[in-house]
Scaffold this active site. Structure first.
Site, PDB file in Angstrom:
ATOM      1  N   ASP A  29       1.106  -1.404  -0.087  1.00 41.90           N
ATOM      2  CA  ASP A  29      -0.081   0.145  -0.353  1.00 41.90           C
ATOM      3  C   ASP A  29       0.652   1.175  -0.060  1.00 41.90           C
ATOM      4  O   ASP A  29       0.771   2.343   0.809  1.00 41.90           O
ATOM      5  CB  ASP A  29      -0.381   0.059   1.306  1.00 41.90           C
ATOM      6  CG  ASP A  29      -1.888  -1.685   1.308  1.00 41.90           C
ATOM      7  OD1 ASP A  29      -2.332  -1.350   0.283  1.00 41.90           O
ATOM      8  OD2 ASP A  29      -1.452  -2.173   2.305  1.00 41.90           O
ATOM      9  N   LYS A  60       2.118   2.285  -5.498  1.00 45.26           N
ATOM     10  CA  LYS A  60       2.913   1.604  -6.665  1.00 45.26           C
ATOM     11  C   LYS A  60       2.273   1.500  -7.903  1.00 45.26           C
ATOM     12  O   LYS A  60       2.441   2.170  -9.163  1.00 45.26           O
ATOM     13  CB  LYS A  60       3.764   0.577  -6.438  1.00 45.26           C
ATOM     14  CG  LYS A  60       4.360  -0.162  -5.577  1.00 45.26           C
ATOM     15  CD  LYS A  60       4.277  -1.569  -4.880  1.00 45.26           C
ATOM     16  CE  LYS A  60       2.925  -2.213  -4.424  1.00 45.26           C
ATOM     17  NZ  LYS A  60       3.001  -2.270  -3.053  1.00 45.26           N
ATOM     18  N   GLY A  91      -4.684  -3.944  -4.450  1.00 47.90           N
ATOM     19  CA  GLY A  91      -5.563  -3.467  -5.059  1.00 47.90           C
ATOM     20  C   GLY A  91      -4.421  -2.131  -4.974  1.00 47.90           C
ATOM     21  O   GLY A  91      -3.713  -1.060  -4.248  1.00 47.90           O
ATOM     22  N   HIS A  92      -4.617  -1.767  -6.673  1.00 48.48           N
ATOM     23  CA  HIS A  92      -3.542  -0.346  -6.984  1.00 48.48           C
ATOM     24  C   HIS A  92      -4.203   0.982  -7.223  1.00 48.48           C
ATOM     25  O   HIS A  92      -5.199   0.480  -8.708  1.00 48.48           O
ATOM     26  CB  HIS A  92      -2.825  -0.637  -8.345  1.00 48.48           C
ATOM     27  CG  HIS A  92      -1.469  -1.854  -8.107  1.00 48.48           C
ATOM     28  ND1 HIS A  92      -0.493  -2.702  -8.625  1.00 48.48           N
ATOM     29  CD2 HIS A  92      -1.196  -2.220  -6.332  1.00 48.48           C
ATOM     30  CE1 HIS A  92       0.592  -3.686  -7.381  1.00 48.48           C
ATOM     31  NE2 HIS A  92      -0.236  -3.157  -6.292  1.00 48.48           N
ATOM     32  N   GLN A 128       2.038  -5.523  -3.321  1.00 52.35           N
ATOM     33  CA  GLN A 128       2.405  -6.248  -1.321  1.00 52.35           C
ATOM     34  C   GLN A 128       3.672  -5.184  -1.904  1.00 52.35           C
ATOM     35  O   GLN A 128       3.910  -4.349  -2.154  1.00 52.35           O
ATOM     36  CB  GLN A 128       2.543  -7.714  -1.335  1.00 52.35           C
ATOM     37  CG  GLN A 128       0.958  -7.853  -1.293  1.00 52.35           C
ATOM     38  CD  GLN A 128       1.041  -8.317  -2.438  1.00 52.35           C
ATOM     39  OE1 GLN A 128       1.860  -9.742  -3.333  1.00 52.35           O
ATOM     40  NE2 GLN A 128      -0.346  -8.920  -2.898  1.00 52.35           N
ATOM     41  N   LYS A 173       3.276   9.909   0.201  1.00 55.65           N
ATOM     42  CA  LYS A 173       2.070  10.626   0.921  1.00 55.65           C
ATOM     43  C   LYS A 173       2.976  12.084   2.480  1.00 55.65           C
ATOM     44  O   LYS A 173       2.317  11.764   3.680  1.00 55.65           O
ATOM     45  CB  LYS A 173       1.372   9.407   2.041  1.00 55.65           C
ATOM     46  CG  LYS A 173       0.446   9.014   1.496  1.00 55.65           C
ATOM     47  CD  LYS A 173      -0.202   8.258   2.501  1.00 55.65           C
ATOM     48  CE  LYS A 173      -2.194   7.253   0.946  1.00 55.65           C
ATOM     49  NZ  LYS A 173      -2.760   6.945   1.848  1.00 55.65           N
ATOM     50  N   VAL A 223       2.987  13.920  -2.935  1.00 56.09           N
ATOM     51  CA  VAL A 223       1.284  15.259  -2.392  1.00 56.09           C
ATOM     52  C   VAL A 223       0.463  14.728  -2.337  1.00 56.09           C
ATOM     53  O   VAL A 223       0.056  15.666  -1.957  1.00 56.09           O
ATOM     54  CB  VAL A 223       1.936  16.754  -2.068  1.00 56.09           C
ATOM     55  CG1 VAL A 223       4.085  16.758  -1.699  1.00 56.09           C
ATOM     56  CG2 VAL A 223       2.335  16.683  -3.508  1.00 56.09           C
TER      57      VAL A 223
HETATM   58  P1  IMP Z   1      -2.403 -12.844   1.361  1.00 62.62           P
HETATM   59  O1  IMP Z   1      -1.739 -12.533   0.185  1.00 62.62           O
HETATM   60  O2  IMP Z   1      -3.760 -12.300   0.905  1.00 62.62           O
HETATM   61  O3  IMP Z   1      -2.855 -14.026   1.640  1.00 62.62           O
HETATM   62  O4  IMP Z   1      -2.278 -12.203   3.017  1.00 62.62           O
HETATM   63  C1  IMP Z   1      -1.180 -11.929   3.507  1.00 62.62           C
HETATM   64  C2  IMP Z   1      -0.958 -10.801   4.260  1.00 62.62           C
HETATM   65  O5  IMP Z   1      -0.558  -9.761   3.357  1.00 62.62           O
HETATM   66  C3  IMP Z   1      -2.029 -10.045   4.927  1.00 62.62           C
HETATM   67  O6  IMP Z   1      -1.581  -9.340   5.932  1.00 62.62           O
HETATM   68  C4  IMP Z   1      -2.607  -9.410   4.041  1.00 62.62           C
HETATM   69  O7  IMP Z   1      -3.577  -7.895   4.881  1.00 62.62           O
HETATM   70  C5  IMP Z   1      -1.481  -8.639   3.372  1.00 62.62           C
HETATM   71  N1  IMP Z   1      -1.668  -8.190   2.041  1.00 62.62           N
HETATM   72  C6  IMP Z   1      -1.667  -8.909   0.900  1.00 62.62           C
HETATM   73  N2  IMP Z   1      -1.675  -8.144  -0.226  1.00 62.62           N
HETATM   74  C7  IMP Z   1      -1.985  -7.169   0.387  1.00 62.62           C
HETATM   75  C8  IMP Z   1      -1.290  -5.317  -0.698  1.00 62.62           C
HETATM   76  O8  IMP Z   1      -1.256  -5.651  -1.709  1.00 62.62           O
HETATM   77  N3  IMP Z   1      -1.174  -4.796   0.194  1.00 62.62           N
HETATM   78  C9  IMP Z   1      -1.425  -4.577   1.972  1.00 62.62           C
HETATM   79  N4  IMP Z   1      -0.921  -6.023   2.816  1.00 62.62           N
HETATM   80  C10 IMP Z   1      -1.623  -7.020   1.660  1.00 62.62           C
END
Ligand code: IMP
Length: 423
Positions: free
Chosen positions: A13, A16, A40-41, A224, A331, A413
Site C-alpha cells: 500500500d 505503487k 489493490g493499486h 504488496q 504521502k 503530495v
Molecule cells: P494474502 O496474500 O492475501 O494471503 O495476505 C497475506 C498478508 O499480506 C495479509 O496480512 C494481507 O493483509 C497482506 N497483503 C496482501 N496483499 C496486500 C496488499 O496488496 N497490500 C497490503 N497488504 C497486503
C-alpha cells in the site's frame, strides 16, 4: 536495454499504482511479476479514481503494453470484473494486455481453502485478503497447479475437476464451518474463464526478451511490499510470493544482469493491513490522524490500515535486500500539521540496541528507538515543484537520504497524477 523495477519497501500500500501510472510515459511495457488480486493499486486522474488488482498499472496509457507475468496468480472471476470496469475507458485491451501462459490460476476452491485455513488458525490468523493466494502458490510449488496455458487444452475441465475435488477433501479436513455453494461459484468461474480466453496469452519470457532486444523500455511492477516477502518478510505474516527484486527475475524470466534501476517506494510513515508485528505502530491520536488524513483503508478489502511512524531499520533492510537505486516518498502531505515527527532509527532487542532487522520483531522482543525532527504546517497538496517544499520537509528528506544512502527522486503530495514532485 535494461529492465527497471518498481517495488514497495514496506508492508504494501505504498502507492505503487500511482507511481507506475506516472512513470508509464517513459516505458513501452509494464510487466507485473508476482502476487494476484490480493493487491489493490489505486490510480487517480482527471477526477476519476480507479482500483486495479491484477492488471498492470500502465493500462490507461495509450502506447504502453501491459504484461501479466508468469509469477502472477490470476482469479478469472476478479479479472473479468476488472475488465468490465475498464470497458467505459474504451481501451483496446487485446493489443494492450498480454497474459503469460505460465501464470497460475486461482480456482474457487483455492479461495475456500484460504478461508478454511484462516478460520482454523483462530487468533493466529494471517489476516489474509482471502483471495486464495496462499493455496494457489502452494499448488504451484507442490506441482499441482493449473496454468493459463492449460486453458488452451481440450481437457482443462478434467484437470480442474480433479484439483477441485482434492481441494474439497482438504476443506473438510480443516473441520471448520465454511458455507459455500460450489456449483454457483463454478458457474461464475467457467463464465469468467471463457472471457479470459478471449485475451492474448503469450510466452511472456520470450516476448520480453525480444522486446528488450528491440530496445523497448520495460518496467517490472511489483505488488504488496518487501516486508510481506515470503522469505524476507515478517513470516508467517506475509504473502506467498517473493515481493522483492529477485521476484522480478523469477516472475518474468528476466536475468539478474538485465536489471537496471530499482525504484523503491515508501510512505513517509508506515502502515500495515492484516496481522503481524509492527514495531512503530501507534495506538494514539497521532496514529488516528495518519489514518484519517491518509484515508488508510485497504483498496482490496476496505479494512482499516494500522498506522505508525517511519521505521528506518525496516526501510534500510528493504533497501538492501532489493538493491534500491532510487527512492520515491509517498504521502508526504499526510504528515503536514504534526509539531514533531518521529523516526525509528534502532530497536531495543533482547537487552541490546541494534540497527539491523532481526529474525523476530514481535512486540515482546523489539521496542523502537526514535529520533525526533521538526514537523511542518504547510499544506503540500497544491505544490508543484521541489523549491516550494517546506524547510522541515527538506530536512526530513535529507536525513532519510543520508541514512539510506539512496536519493529520493519523487515526493508525492496527493493521490492525483499531477500531485507528484520530481526532485
Ligand atoms: P494474502 O496474500 O492475501 O494471503 O495476505 C497475506 C498478508 O499480506 C495479509 O496480512 C494481507 O493483509 C497482506 N497483503 C496482501 N496483499 C496486500 C496488499 O496488496 N497490500 C497490503 N497488504 C497486503
Amino acid at each position: 536495454m535494461a529492465v527497471d523495477l518498481l517495488l514497495g519497501l514496506q508492508w504494501g500500500d505504498e502507492g505503487k499504482g500511482k507511481i507506475v501510472d506516472v512513470l508509464t510515459q517513459d516505458y513501452d511495457i509494464i510487466a507485473r511479476f508476482q502476487g494476484g488480486p490480493n493487491a489493490g493499486h489505486t490510480l487517480e486522474f482527471d477526477g476519476i479514481k480507479h482500483v486495479l488488482h491484477t492488471i498492470p498499472s500502465g493500462i490507461f496509457h495509450k502506447n504502453a503494453v501491459n504484461v501479466v507475468g508468469n509469477g502472477v496468480v490470476i482469479d478469472p472471476v476478479i479479472f473479468k470484473k476488472e475488465l468490465d470496469a475498464l470497458k467505459k475507458f474504451n481501451l483496446d485491451i487485446n493489443s494492450k494486455l498480454f497474459i503469460s501462459r505460465k501464470a497460475h490460476l486461482i480456482l474457487p476452491t483455492h479461495r475456500l481453502l484460504d478461508a478454511a485455513s484462516e478460520a482454523s488458525k483462530g487468533k493466529a490468523k494471517i489476516g489474509s485478503t482471502l483471495k486464495g493466494i496462499g493455496p494457489t502458490y502452494m499448488d504451484k510449488t507442490g506441482r499441482n497447479g493449473m496454468r493459463i496455458g492449460d486453458l488452451e487444452l481440450s481437457d482443462w475441465k478434467e484437470k480442474y475437476r480433479s484439483l477441485a475435488n482434492k481441494h474439497e477433501a482438504m476443506i473438510n479436513f480443516y473441520d471448520v464451518d465454511i458455507q459455500y455453494d460450489l456449483a454457483e461459484l463454478e458457474a461464475d468461474f467457467f463464465k469468467a474463464v471463457e472471457e479470459l480466453k478471449l485475451l492474448t496469452f503469450i510466452d511472456s519470457e520470450e516476448y520480453l526478451y525480444q522486446a528488450q532486444k528491440a530496445g523497448k523500455k520495460i518496467l517490472a511492477e511489483g505488488a504488496q511490499g518487501s516486508l510481506l516477502d515470503i522469505d524476507f518478510g515478517t513470516y508467517p505474516f506475509v504473502t506467498s510470493s517473493n515481493t522483492t527484486a529477485a521476484g522480478a527475475c523469477t516472475g518474468l524470466g528476466v536475468a539478474p544482469n538485465q536489471i537496471g534501476a530499482v525504484k523503491g517506494i515508501f510512505k513517509a510513515y508506515t502502515t500495515r493491513v492484516g496481522s503481524g508485528p509492527f514495531p512503530t505502530e501507534l495506538f494514539d491520536e497521532d496514529g488516528e490522524t495518519m489514518a484519517r488524513v491518509g484515508n488508510e483503508f485497504g483498496a482490496t478489502t476496505g479494512r482499516p490500515r494500522r498506522c505508525g511512524w517511519l521505521d528506518l531499520v525496516a526501510l534500510k533492510y528493504a533497501v538492501r535486500v532489493n538493491g534500491v537505486t532510487e527512492l520515491m516518498m509517498m504521502k508526504g502531505d499526510v504528515l503536514s500539521g504534526f509539531n514533531k515527527l518521529k523516526i525509528c532509527t534502532a530497536y531495543h532487542y533482547k537487552g541490546e540496541q541494534i540497527e539491523h532487522f532481526p529474525y523476530n520483531i514481535e512486540a515482546e522482543n523489539v521496542t523502537p528507538v526514535y529520533s525526533e525532527m521538526d514537523g511542518w504546517k504547510e499544506d503540500l497538496t497544491n505544490m508543484t515543484s521541489a523549491d516550494q517544499l517546506p524547510k522541515a520537509l527538506n530536512e526530513y528528506i535529507a536525513f532519510l537520504e543520508k541514512e539510506l544512502e539512496v536519493p529520493i527522486k519523487i515526493v508525492s503530495v496527493g493521490p492525483d497524477r499531477t500531485q507528484t514532485i520530481l526532485k
